[in-house]
Design a protein around this motif. Structure first.
Motif, PDB file in Angstrom:
ATOM      1  N   SER A  26       0.858  -1.183   0.000  1.00  0.00           N
ATOM      2  CA  SER A  26       0.000   0.000   0.000  1.00  0.00           C
ATOM      3  C   SER A  26       0.894   1.233   0.000  1.00  0.00           C
ATOM      4  N   ILE A  27       0.301   2.380  -0.277  1.00  0.00           N
ATOM      5  CA  ILE A  27       1.053   3.631  -0.219  1.00  0.00           C
ATOM      6  C   ILE A  27       0.705   4.341   1.091  1.00  0.00           C
ATOM      7  N   HIS A  28       1.709   4.874   1.763  1.00  0.00           N
ATOM      8  CA  HIS A  28       1.529   5.401   3.114  1.00  0.00           C
ATOM      9  C   HIS A  28       0.853   6.763   3.076  1.00  0.00           C
ATOM     10  N   GLU A  29      -0.027   7.003   4.016  1.00  0.00           N
ATOM     11  CA  GLU A  29      -0.769   8.264   4.034  1.00  0.00           C
ATOM     12  C   GLU A  29       0.137   9.463   4.342  1.00  0.00           C
ATOM     13  N   ASP A  30       1.297   9.226   4.943  1.00  0.00           N
ATOM     14  CA  ASP A  30       2.214  10.321   5.251  1.00  0.00           C
ATOM     15  C   ASP A  30       3.392  10.399   4.266  1.00  0.00           C
ATOM     16  N   ARG A  31       3.247   9.763   3.114  1.00  0.00           N
ATOM     17  CA  ARG A  31       4.360   9.766   2.169  1.00  0.00           C
ATOM     18  C   ARG A  31       4.776  11.196   1.813  1.00  0.00           C
ATOM     19  N   LEU A  32       6.067  11.384   1.753  1.00  0.00           N
ATOM     20  CA  LEU A  32       6.723  12.640   1.368  1.00  0.00           C
ATOM     21  C   LEU A  32       6.719  13.705   2.463  1.00  0.00           C
ATOM     22  N   GLU A  49      -3.984  -4.086  -3.497  1.00  0.00           N
ATOM     23  CA  GLU A  49      -3.421  -4.106  -2.149  1.00  0.00           C
ATOM     24  C   GLU A  49      -2.236  -5.050  -2.054  1.00  0.00           C
ATOM     25  N   VAL A  50      -1.704  -5.441  -3.214  1.00  0.00           N
ATOM     26  CA  VAL A  50      -0.510  -6.278  -3.262  1.00  0.00           C
ATOM     27  C   VAL A  50       0.484  -5.641  -4.220  1.00  0.00           C
ATOM     28  N   GLU A  51       1.738  -6.072  -4.147  1.00  0.00           N
ATOM     29  CA  GLU A  51       2.794  -5.465  -4.945  1.00  0.00           C
ATOM     30  C   GLU A  51       2.850  -6.073  -6.342  1.00  0.00           C
ATOM     31  N   LEU A  52       3.125  -5.228  -7.323  1.00  0.00           N
ATOM     32  CA  LEU A  52       3.317  -5.702  -8.689  1.00  0.00           C
ATOM     33  C   LEU A  52       4.695  -6.342  -8.800  1.00  0.00           C
TER      34      LEU A  52
END
Length: 476
Positions: A8-14, A131-134
């Protein structure tokens, strides 16, 4: 799916790892994250929106058109043929889109740490809901699911404009384009959302291989005598008006340098005659392009179109790729670019006008503090475009803000534009820009350089208002 890696991508990214800065960034971001997207400069295909057909498959949409993707794979020895990139000689290339997607998935790890990976992860997780990695193992699962989603009505191009909350999307067409797809949009309600941009490189660059034919076509389209200097300028004005009738509020100029000139009428007539003949030197071609930037700035002052200048690229550096696959195949490289002396002829003539807007871009970051920020911090006609192309990245955006703000200020910049062909990446790119601006503003708040109330106002303006005002789009 049992063997696939959760992702998943984190809500606090960057945002900063520092808690105080992160908390401020979160509050600022929450206030602007749902603002409409204004995309005033880009290269998406207007045919998508005119015909509104479903996108065919994952590879054709996400890989084959995206030079950010295939240039990385090519650098690691993956052939362009294996990625389905058409050859000019009609030679064999991979046409099995599933195999192309599998190849991409196998090499997806190459994109770790790059903005391309961040954009693609956003597309896969936030738009398609994975919800899984490519990976190579999950490639077929992704391919089948993406294709299934793309076949739905909710993922037709016009529906995606609404889904992405895109208020304005500007495409870019050459000076001779008939704008037929934009014409099809008239009366649909989208003709104020999807607009065109006038890019006359094909009719102002003598070193374009088709320049002589292009001048003939220009004359035919406009009814002007393109054998004379005044007739040629009148023909360009005619085309500008045609583009404005299809929504254009801006022009775009991809010259190799920022060189401008201010020749006499006699000198212009003599130079135009020379380049028309086909018997000219590289220096004369450069001088003609330089004079045309000044002429086009004068036209913008007359008709109100915003002028964008995108210099500093050695295009199609790889001769082998150019010969076999054509232009715009990932072989463009940034070069050193000079602005102070090169722009002076144009600025001496028009730079003090408050009725002209010229937006400058660069791929040479060394010019930000030395040249561009001081120029934009002085001349009323100048504004600075956002971090562009190779620097359209989290680090590039931060470097840009730190380099230009103290000299040019924030209000001599024009917000963000994505400059992309990859339609589905537009929300991701704008999200990155919004997060980085909030991070930058949070640091200024924490250091007591601006107040919190100013930061919230700035976050809104950098996200939304500055782009609207800079590109003078009356709809927004």
């Amino acid at each position: 799916m049992a063997n696939f890696t959760p992702y998943s991508i984190h809500e606090d990214r960057l945002f900063s790892a520092d808690k105080k800065l992160r908390d401020i960034s979160r509050e600022l971001y929450a206030s602007i994250k749902n603002l409409p997207i204004v995309s005033p400069h880009g290269h998406t295909d207007p045919r998508w929106f005119a015909e509104n057909n479903n996108f065919s498959n994952a590879a054709e949409l996400l890989i084959i058109p995206d030079h950010y993707v295939f240039r990385m794979l090519y650098s690691q020895g993956v052939s362009l043929e294996s990625l389905g990139i058409s050859r000019l000689d009609g030679g064999l290339v991979e046409t099995d889109y599933r195999k192309i997607w599998r190849c991409f998935a196998k090499h997806y790890y190459l994109f770790h740490g790059t903005p391309s990976r961040m954009w693609m992860d956003h597309v896969l997780c936030s738009i398609f809901g994975f919800e899984v990695e490519l990976t190579e193992a999950s490639a077929d699962f992704f391919y089948d699911r993406i294709n299934e989603i793309l076949a739905s009505d909710e993922f037709k191009p016009r529906a995606l404009l609404e889904k992405f909350n895109i208020e304005l999307l500007a495409t870019t067409e050459g000076g001779l384009d008939d704008l037929s797809y934009h014409a099809q949009l008239k009366g649909t309600g989208l003709d104020k959302t999807v607009i065109t941009t006038f890019r006359p490189d094909d009719i102002v660059d003598p070193e374009n291989g088709n320049f002589a034919q292009n001048l003939q076509t220009l004359a035919e389209k406009t009814g002007q005598d393109c054998g004379s200097w005044q007739g040629y300028l009148a023909a360009i004005r005619n085309r500008r008006a045609f583009f404005q009738a299809h929504g254009a509020t801006a022009t775009d100029h991809g010259h190799a340098t920022a060189k401008t000139a201010n020749l006499t009428k006699t000198e212009c007539e003599r130079l135009f005659s020379q380049v028309r003949s086909g018997n000219f030197t590289a220096e004369q071609a450069e001088l003609f392009r330089a004079q045309m930037l000044t002429e086009l700035a004068g036209m913008s002052l007359q008709d109100g179109m915003v002028m964008q200048i995108h210099p500093g690229v050695y295009r199609n550096h790889n001769s082998h790729v150019l010969k076999n696959f054509g232009r715009d195949k990932g072989g463009d490289i940034p070069v050193q670019t000079e602005f102070v002396h090169n722009l002076q002829p144009l600025l001496n003539k028009y730079g003090n006008s408050t009725d002209l807007r010229i937006i400058l871009f660069t791929l040479d970051e060394t010019t930000y503090t030395r040249e561009l920020a001081p120029l934009a911090g002085h001349y009323p006609a100048l504004k600075l475009g956002p971090a562009w192309w190779f620097h359209d990245s989290p680090e590039g955006m931060l470097r840009y803000r730190h380099a230009v703000t103290e000299t040019a200020g924030l209000y001599n910049t024009v917000g963000f534009n994505d400059d992309t062909r990859a339609f589905l990446s537009i929300p991701a790119r704008h999200d990155v820009a919004r997060r980085i601006d909030c991070r930058f503003l949070a640091q200024m708040v924490a250091e007591h350089r601006i107040s919190e109330s100013a930061a919230f106002e700035l976050a809104h303006d950098l996200t939304y208002r500055l782009a609207k005002e800079a590109y003078q789009n009356t709809r927004v």
